[in-house]
Design an enzyme around this catalytic site. Sequence first.
Site, mmCIF file in Angstrom:
data_model
loop_
_atom_site.group_PDB
_atom_site.id
_atom_site.type_symbol
_atom_site.label_atom_id
_atom_site.label_comp_id
_atom_site.label_asym_id
_atom_site.label_seq_id
_atom_site.Cartn_x
_atom_site.Cartn_y
_atom_site.Cartn_z
ATOM 1 N N TYR A 33 0.843 -1.190 0.000
ATOM 2 C CA TYR A 33 0.000 0.000 0.000
ATOM 3 C C TYR A 33 0.881 1.244 0.000
ATOM 4 C CZ TYR A 33 -3.968 -3.014 1.172
ATOM 5 O OH TYR A 33 -4.938 -3.977 1.135
ATOM 6 N N CYS B 149 -6.524 -5.194 -7.629
ATOM 7 C CA CYS B 149 -6.380 -4.765 -6.230
ATOM 8 C C CYS B 149 -5.917 -5.916 -5.337
ATOM 9 C CB CYS B 149 -7.670 -4.140 -5.716
ATOM 10 S SG CYS B 149 -9.144 -5.134 -5.924
ATOM 11 N N HIS B 150 -6.082 -7.151 -5.804
ATOM 12 C CA HIS B 150 -5.602 -8.305 -5.019
ATOM 13 C C HIS B 150 -4.077 -8.341 -4.943
ATOM 14 C CE1 HIS B 150 -5.819 -9.736 -9.208
ATOM 15 N NE2 HIS B 150 -4.764 -10.478 -8.891
ATOM 16 N N GLU C 20 -1.585 -16.589 -9.952
ATOM 17 C CA GLU C 20 -0.743 -15.763 -10.817
ATOM 18 C C GLU C 20 0.724 -16.189 -10.796
ATOM 19 O OE1 GLU C 20 -1.271 -11.611 -10.147
ATOM 20 O OE2 GLU C 20 -3.372 -11.672 -10.745
ATOM 21 N N ASN D 203 -12.554 0.070 -5.957
ATOM 22 C CA ASN D 203 -12.252 -0.448 -7.287
ATOM 23 C C ASN D 203 -13.498 -1.127 -7.864
ATOM 24 O OD1 ASN D 203 -11.257 -1.712 -9.563
ATOM 25 N ND2 ASN D 203 -9.864 -3.064 -8.466
#
Length: 194
Positions: free
Chosen positions: A128, A159-160, A188, A151
Amino acid sequence: MEQGNNMKSPSQCRQRTISLQSPLGKIQVSGCENGVHTIQILMDVPPAERSGDTSLSCVVTVSNGQEEMGPELQHCVEWLRAYFSEPWTVGRLPLPVFHHPTLHGDSFTSRVLQTLVRDVKVGETVSYKRLAEMAGNPRAVRAVGGAMRRNPVPLLIPCHRVISSGGQSGMYMGGKGNHLKQWLLTHEKVKEED
């Protein structure tokens, strides 16, 4: 994400909503001829009951009596299908056009979301604090958290991928989706096998 000044207000659009079945459960995508408005992850299936299948299928068609999906929603479905089947490929795909007021203009939230989608690639994470710095205001760490909560198109704007400075994954979907955030981050990191 920038659009021309003659962009229709989302409230003036002929919105269509489609439902997709994903490894996360049901996803609803809403949009119009101008672009994608929102993505909602509904968490309708407990994670333990989901199959290991990472594909995406369109299970419910368009609402509001509309018969066709429209090119922008179709593009979004294709992007999501690629993301769930081979996440490393989406960096080469153009994102669908966004048509939500939060994503346009020069607000801090818009800058944070634009920075995130542009600079934090599949398989990467950012804190962040670092995202606040990248968006031009190093002291706005809490505001970055607020931007993540606002979002309108999660998955497309990742945002993850935003985590705490200590490396903890942090909250997702108000804390109800923390297990989904962990699944997305793990998904991912899976590399294409040679």
